[in-house]
Design an enzyme around this catalytic site. Structure first.
Site, PDB file in Angstrom:
ATOM      1  NE  ARG A   4      42.257  13.704  44.924  1.00 28.89           N
ATOM      2  CZ  ARG A   4      42.927  12.675  44.459  1.00 28.89           C
ATOM      3  NH1 ARG A   4      43.772  12.825  43.462  1.00 28.89           N
ATOM      4  NH2 ARG A   4      42.771  11.486  44.991  1.00 28.89           N
ATOM      5  CD  GLU A  50      24.329  -1.389   5.184  1.00 31.63           C
ATOM      6  OE1 GLU A  50      23.650  -2.345   5.560  1.00 31.63           O
ATOM      7  OE2 GLU A  50      24.055  -0.207   5.483  1.00 31.63           O
ATOM      8  N   GLY A  88      48.765   8.529  36.091  1.00 34.89           N
ATOM      9  CA  GLY A  88      47.590   7.656  36.177  1.00 34.89           C
ATOM     10  C   GLY A  88      47.387   6.932  34.855  1.00 34.89           C
ATOM     11  NE  ARG A 147      33.265 -21.001  10.816  1.00 38.03           N
ATOM     12  CZ  ARG A 147      33.991 -21.947  10.215  1.00 38.03           C
ATOM     13  NH1 ARG A 147      34.567 -21.696   9.046  1.00 38.03           N
ATOM     14  NH2 ARG A 147      34.156 -23.123  10.788  1.00 38.03           N
ATOM     15  CB  ILE A 172      39.944   9.292  33.250  1.00 37.15           C
ATOM     16  CG1 ILE A 172      40.135   9.544  34.739  1.00 37.15           C
ATOM     17  CG2 ILE A 172      40.532   7.962  32.837  1.00 37.15           C
ATOM     18  CD1 ILE A 172      39.244   8.638  35.576  1.00 37.15           C
ATOM     19  CG  ASP A 173      40.867  13.828  36.145  1.00 33.67           C
ATOM     20  OD1 ASP A 173      39.923  13.063  36.378  1.00 33.67           O
ATOM     21  OD2 ASP A 173      41.835  13.970  36.900  1.00 33.67           O
TER      22      ASP A 173
HETATM   23  P1  ADP Z   1      50.404  12.801  35.847  1.00 34.03           P
HETATM   24  O1  ADP Z   1      51.403  12.642  34.771  1.00 34.03           O
HETATM   25  O2  ADP Z   1      49.209  11.958  35.627  1.00 34.03           O
HETATM   26  O3  ADP Z   1      50.124  14.254  36.153  1.00 34.03           O
HETATM   27  P2  ADP Z   1      52.058  12.704  38.238  1.00 34.03           P
HETATM   28  O4  ADP Z   1      51.870  14.127  38.598  1.00 34.03           O
HETATM   29  O5  ADP Z   1      52.064  11.695  39.328  1.00 34.03           O
HETATM   30  O6  ADP Z   1      51.002  12.180  37.174  1.00 34.03           O
HETATM   31  O7  ADP Z   1      53.437  12.594  37.457  1.00 34.03           O
HETATM   32  C1  ADP Z   1      53.920  11.376  36.981  1.00 34.03           C
HETATM   33  C2  ADP Z   1      55.403  11.302  37.173  1.00 34.03           C
HETATM   34  O8  ADP Z   1      56.014  12.361  36.432  1.00 34.03           O
HETATM   35  C3  ADP Z   1      55.887  11.504  38.613  1.00 34.03           C
HETATM   36  O9  ADP Z   1      55.817  10.316  39.331  1.00 34.03           O
HETATM   37  C4  ADP Z   1      57.293  11.957  38.397  1.00 34.03           C
HETATM   38  O10 ADP Z   1      58.127  10.849  38.117  1.00 34.03           O
HETATM   39  C5  ADP Z   1      57.200  12.788  37.130  1.00 34.03           C
HETATM   40  N1  ADP Z   1      57.093  14.215  37.474  1.00 34.03           N
HETATM   41  C6  ADP Z   1      55.999  14.886  37.843  1.00 34.03           C
HETATM   42  N2  ADP Z   1      56.263  16.165  38.078  1.00 34.03           N
HETATM   43  C7  ADP Z   1      57.583  16.326  37.855  1.00 34.03           C
HETATM   44  C8  ADP Z   1      58.495  17.438  37.902  1.00 34.03           C
HETATM   45  N3  ADP Z   1      58.092  18.658  38.250  1.00 34.03           N
HETATM   46  N4  ADP Z   1      59.780  17.213  37.574  1.00 34.03           N
HETATM   47  C9  ADP Z   1      60.191  15.989  37.206  1.00 34.03           C
HETATM   48  N5  ADP Z   1      59.399  14.922  37.149  1.00 34.03           N
HETATM   49  C10 ADP Z   1      58.108  15.079  37.452  1.00 34.03           C
END
Ligand code: ADP
Length: 742
Positions: A198, A620, A13, A646, A153-154
Site C-alpha cells: 500500500r 561434498e 501481519g 540413510r 512482507i513489504d
Molecule cells: P504492523 O505491526 O504490521 O504495523 P498494525 O499496525 O496492525 O500492524 O499493528 C499491530 C498491533 O500493534 C495493533 O493491532 C495494536 O495492537 C498495536 N499497535 C499499533 N499501533 C499502536 C500504537 N500507536 N499504540 C499502541 N499499540 C499499537
C-alpha cells in the site's frame, strides 16, 4: 526471585520466517539459562494473560522452520492501543515474572511495544496502588527490556536491508508472474498484476526486475502525466520487436501525480482502449503472504532470533531499545524509535504527495533498483548506424552453470544495445573464444532469458594455457572485441588472471575485462553472494524439507551431501535453514574425536526421546575418508537398532532450476553495473581487469592484482568468507540446552 524470563510475540501481519525467529529465540534463551515464553496472538495474548503466555522448551519449537506464517499466532488488538489494555499486559507479564520482551512485527507493533516499555514504571505504580500487584514484584522488575524485529512482507522498515517475509513473498510473486507469462505468451495477451504494497513499492519493483515486466507502477514514484501513452508505446515497441506478451505490475498503493489511485483495472482499461489488445488482471492477494519460507527468510529469521535474545539479555535500565536487522549480511542494531520514525516519515511524505522525499527516504538499494528498472523498461534497440564510436563488447560464461547467468547476460546485452553498442556472445566460455567464434546478439535473441535456468550461451571450465593465449588474442582481434565480460565462477576468475599475465606477449589482450561472480558454491573473492548460490540453497532446502517429511514416521538419521566444492557456504547456510544437527565443512576439519562425540549425541538424543530425526549436512569435499557413505554406515552401526541411517546426495539438482528472485535481481543489478563500467573503460581505453565485489554495502570493482592475495588457490575459495560468523549460532542451536525437557 528465581531465574530470568523472556517472552516473544509476533504481531501485525504474519510473515514467513517468523517461526525461524521464534525457534532461534527460544533455543538461544534456553542455552543461556533463561526461561522462554511465547505469547499467543501478539498483544491480544498479552492483554488476555493466563495460559496465553506459555513457557516453551527445546522441542516445542522443533519442526517449525519450514512452516509459513507464525505458529504462535498473531492478531490485531485494539485494546492494546489504550493505556488500560497495556496495563493489563503489564500485569499479565508481571504475573509470570517476565520483564523482557521480543516483538516481531511492523511499525504498528513496534510502536505499541515501545509505548508499553515507556509506560512500564507508571503502569506498575498504578497496578500497585490498585492492589493488583504487590510492591515487591514491581520493585523487582523496574524496567521492561525490549527488542524489536521486523516481520513484514513489504520491506518497508529502515534498519534492515530486508524485512522478514519479503524474500518469500517475492518467490510467490515471481512464481505466479512466470506462470502468467507462459499463458500470456500463448495467447498474445497483456496481463496486469496487482501485488501487495500500500505504501511501499518494493515488491512490485523487485518483481518487475525479476520477471522482465514491461511497466511497473509504485506509490513512491507516480508516473508523470501522459504515462498511459508512454506505457502503451513501450508495449507496442515490444510487440513490434516480436514480444508475445506484456506484463504490467501494479503495487496496491500506486497513484498518479494527482494522487488518484492507479488500479490494475484502470491499467487494463488503458491497455484495451489504446492498444486494442486483450488484457487480463490478476490480483495476487494473500497468496503472497503464505507458503513455506524461502531459505533466506529462514536463515535471516534464525540469525535475528538469536541476536535478539543476546540484545535483550544485555538490556539495562538506561538502554535504548534497538531494532535488530540485517545490513549487508551482518546483524545491525538501530534504535527502534529511529526506524519507526523513518518509516513514518515515508508514510507522511506519501500522504503529502512529496514523492521525491519519499523516494529519498528509501534505501540506496531501492533507489538504485528504481533506476535499473526504468533503464531496462525504457531500453530499446537503438539504431547504431550513427557516427559515434561504438564498442563491441563480448560476453561469455565460465565454470559450472549457475542460475542467474542468463538473467545477467540478458540485462548486459540490452544495456549495451540501448546505449548504441554491440554485444557479442561467445559460446561455451573460453573454449569458444579459443575457437574464434562470437556472434552478434540482438535484442530479441535474449528474450525470455530473465527467469531461465542454465546458461543459454553454454559454459565450460576450460582455462586456456600457454600458447593458447595466442589463439585467444587472435580471436579477440579478429572479432574486434573492445571489452570482455566473464560471467562465471572460479575458473573464469583464474582464466582472467592468466589472461592478464599473457598480455605482455599478446597485446591484443589489452582490453578491459570484468568478472561477474556466478557460482552456486559462493566461493569467489570480493563477492558476498555470487549468482546461483541463492537458487542452489533454495533447491537444497526444498529437498531437505521433503527428506525430513519422509522420515517422520521412523527414528532415522539422514546424511545429506550438498555441493560447494571446497567452500562450505551451501552446507552452512543449508544447516541454518533446515535446522540440521551437524554441518560438516572442509573448513572445519572432521576428526575421529568429533565424530565420536557427534555419534554419542545423536544416540542420546534418540534414546531420551528428544528427537525422531537426525539431520547431518555434509559438504561434498568435507573429508576424503569420512565420506557420506562412511558416515551413513557409521551412524547406522552406532544406531544399534535405536535408529537407522540413510544418505541423500543431492547432486545436480542444485545447479539447475530457474533462478530465484534474489538471483534474478542480483544478476540484473550486477550486469547493469558491469555494462556501465566496461563501457567507461572502453571509452578511456583502459586495459583494466577487475572483478565485482562489495564494500560498505556498495558494489565496487576490485583490481585483479588483488586476486592472488584474496583467494586460497589450492581449494579455490575466498580466504575470508563472511558467513563463517554463523558458526557460533549454528553450534548453539545444534545442541539441546541444559534446561531441555521432553
Ligand atoms: P504492523 O505491526 O504490521 O504495523 P498494525 O499496525 O496492525 O500492524 O499493528 C499491530 C498491533 O500493534 C495493533 O493491532 C495494536 O495492537 C498495536 N499497535 C499499533 N499501533 C499502536 C500504537 N500507536 N499504540 C499502541 N499499540 C499499537
Amino acid at each position: 526471585m528465581g531465574e530470568r524470563r523472556l517472552a516473544i510475540l509476533t504481531s501485525g501481519g504474519d510473515a514467513p520466517g517468523m517461526n525461524a525467529v521464534v525457534r532461534a529465540a527460544v533455543r538461544t534463551a534456553l542455552s543461556r539459562g533463561v526461561v522462554p515464553f511465547a505469547v499467543a496472538d501478539g498483544f491480544q495474548g498479552l492483554v488476555d494473560g493466563g495460559d496465553r503466555i506459555r513457557p516453551m522448551n527445546w522441542s516445542s519449537v522443533g519442526g517449525i522452520l519450514h512452516i509459513g506464517g507464525t505458529v504462535i499466532g498473531t492478531a490485531r488488538c485494539t485494546a492494546f492501543r489504550e493505556r488500560d489494555g497495556r496495563r493489563l499486559a503489564a500485569r499479565n507479564l508481571l504475573e509470570k515474572r517476565i520483564d523482557t520482551l521480543i516483538c516481531v512485527g511492523g511499525d504498528g507493533t513496534l510502536t505499541g511495544a515501545d509505548a508499553l516499555r515507556k509506560e512500564w514504571p507508571t503502569l506498575l505504580s498504578e497496578l500497585v496502588s490498585r492492589g493488583e500487584v504487590v510492591p515487591e514484584a514491581a520493585a523487582h522488575h523496574p524496567f521492561l527490556a525490549l527488542v524489536g524485529l521486523t516481520g513484514s512482507i513489504d520491506n518497508d522498515m529502515p534498519g534492515t536491508d530486508m524485512t522478514l517475509g519479503t524474500d518469500t513473498a517475492l518467490h510467490r510473486i515471481t512464481g505466479a508472474v512466470d506462470a502468467l507469462t507462459d499463458t500470456a505468451a500463448s495467447h498474445q495477451r497483456a496481463f496486469v498484476v496487482e501485488v501487495m504494497g500500500r505504501r511501499c513499492g518494493y515488491l512490485a519493483l523487485m518483481s518487475a526486475l525479476a520477471t522482465g515486466a514491461s511497466w511497473v507502477l509504485i506509490p513512491e514514484a507516480p508516473p508523470s502525466d501522459g504515462w498511459e501513452e508512454r506505457m502503451c508505446a513501450r508495449i507496442l515497441d515490444g510487440r513490434k520487436g516480436g514480444r508475445r506478451h506484456s506484463t504490467v505490475l501494479v503495487a496496491e498503493g500506486a497513484v498518479d501525480r494527482s494522487g488518484h489511485p492507479i488500479t490494475a483495472e484502470r491499467v487494463r482499461g488503458v491497455l484495451e482502449e489504446r492498444l486494442g489488445v486483450e488484457a487480463r488482471t490478476t490480483v495476487l492477494g494473500h497468496v503472497q503472504r503464505g507458503g513455506a519460507p524461502s531459505a533466506f527468510d529462514r536463515v535471516m529469521g534464525t540469525l535475528l532470533g538469536h541476536a535478539a535474545v543476546e540484545e535483550a539479555l544485555a538490556f539495562g535500565p538506561d538502554s535504548v531499545p534497538q531494532l535488530i536487522g540485517l545490513k549487508e549480511n551482518r546483524i545491525q542494531r538501530t534504535p527502534l524509535a529511529d526506524c519507526v520514525g523513518r518509516a513514518r516519515a515515508v508514510a507522511e511524505a506519501l500522504e503529502e504527495r512529496d514523492y521525491d522525499r519519499a523516494l529519498s527516504l528509501r534505501s540506496p538499494g531501492f533507489r538504485e533498483t528504481v533506476e535499473a528498472v526504468k533503464t531496462l523498461v525504457r531500453a530499446r534497440q537503438r539504431d547504431t548506424s550513427g557516427g559515434t564510436r561504438r564498442f563491441r563488447v563480448a560476453l561469455l560464461h565460465a565454470g559450472a552453470p549457475a542460475p542467474g547467468m542468463n538473467t545477467a547476460a540478458r540485462a548486459f546485452v540490452r544495456i549495451l544495445l540501448d546505449r548504441g553498442h554491440e554485444a557479442l556472445g561467445v559460446r561455451n566460455g573460453f573454449e569458444g573464444l579459443l575457437a574464434g567464434t562470437a556472434e552478434e546478439l540482438s535484442w530479441m535473441s535474449v528474450h525470455g532469458w530473465v527467469g531461465r535456468g542454465g546458461a543459454e550461451l553454454g559454459t565450460s571450465r576450460r582455462i586456456p594455457e600457454g600458447g593458447e593465449w595466442g589463439a585467444v588474442a587472435r580471436s579477440v582481434a579478429a572479432n574486434r572485441v573492445d571489452g570482455l565480460l566473464v560471467i562465471g565462477g572460479f575458473s573464469g576468475y583464474e582464466a582472467t588472471w592468466r589472461l592478464l599475465r599473457a598480455r605482455d606477449e599478446q597485446p591484443a589482450l589489452n582490453i578491459p575485462v570484468v568478472c561477474l561472480p556466478a557460482a552456486i558454491d559462493n566461493n569467489l573473492p570480493g563477492a558476498e553472494l555470487s549468482l546461483g548460490a541463492d537458487t542452489a540453497l533454495n533447491s537444497i532446502v526444498e529437498a531437505v524439507d521433503k527428506i525430513k517429511q519422509s522420515a517422520v514416521a521412523w527414528r532415522r538419521a539422514f546424511v545429506v551431501e550438498v555441493m560447494g566444492a571446497w567452500c562450505g557456504y551451501l552446507a552452512a547456510a543449508a544447516g541454518l535453514a533446515t535446522g540440521a544437527e551437524r554441518v560438516y565443512l572442509h573448513e572445519d576439519p572432521l576428526t575421529m574425536a568429533r565424530l565420536e562425540k557427534d555419534v554419542r549425541d545423536l544416540f542420546d538424543g534418540f534414546s531420551k526421546g528428544k528427537k525422531r530425526l537426525g539431520l547431518v549436512i555434509r559438504n561434498e569435499n568435507a573429508h576424503p575418508v569420512f565420506t557420506t557413505e562412511f558416515l551413513r554406515r557409521l551412524f547406522d552401526a552406532e544406531g544399534k537398532g535405536l535408529f537407522d541411517a540413510r544418505q541423500a546426495i543431492l547432486g545436480h539438482l542444485q545447479q539447475g532450476g530457474n533462478p530465484t528472485p534474489f538471483d534474478r535481481i542480483h544478476a540484473t543489478r550486477l550486469a547493469v553495473r558491469c555494462a556501465d563500467f566496461l563501457l567507461e573503460a572502453c571509452a578511456k581505453g583502459e586495459a583494466s581487469a577487475s572483478f565485482m565485489g562489495f564494500e560498505g554495502g556498495r558494489l565496487r570493482f576490485v583490481d585483479f592484482a588483488q586476486f592472488p592475495s584474496m583467494v586460497d588457490r589450492e581449494f579455490r575459495r575466498s580466504k575470508s568468507p563472511w558467513w563463517r560468523a554463523w558458526g557460533p549460532v549454528a553450534a548453539l542451536l545444534d545442541q539441546p540446552g541444559p534446561s531441555v525437557s521432553g
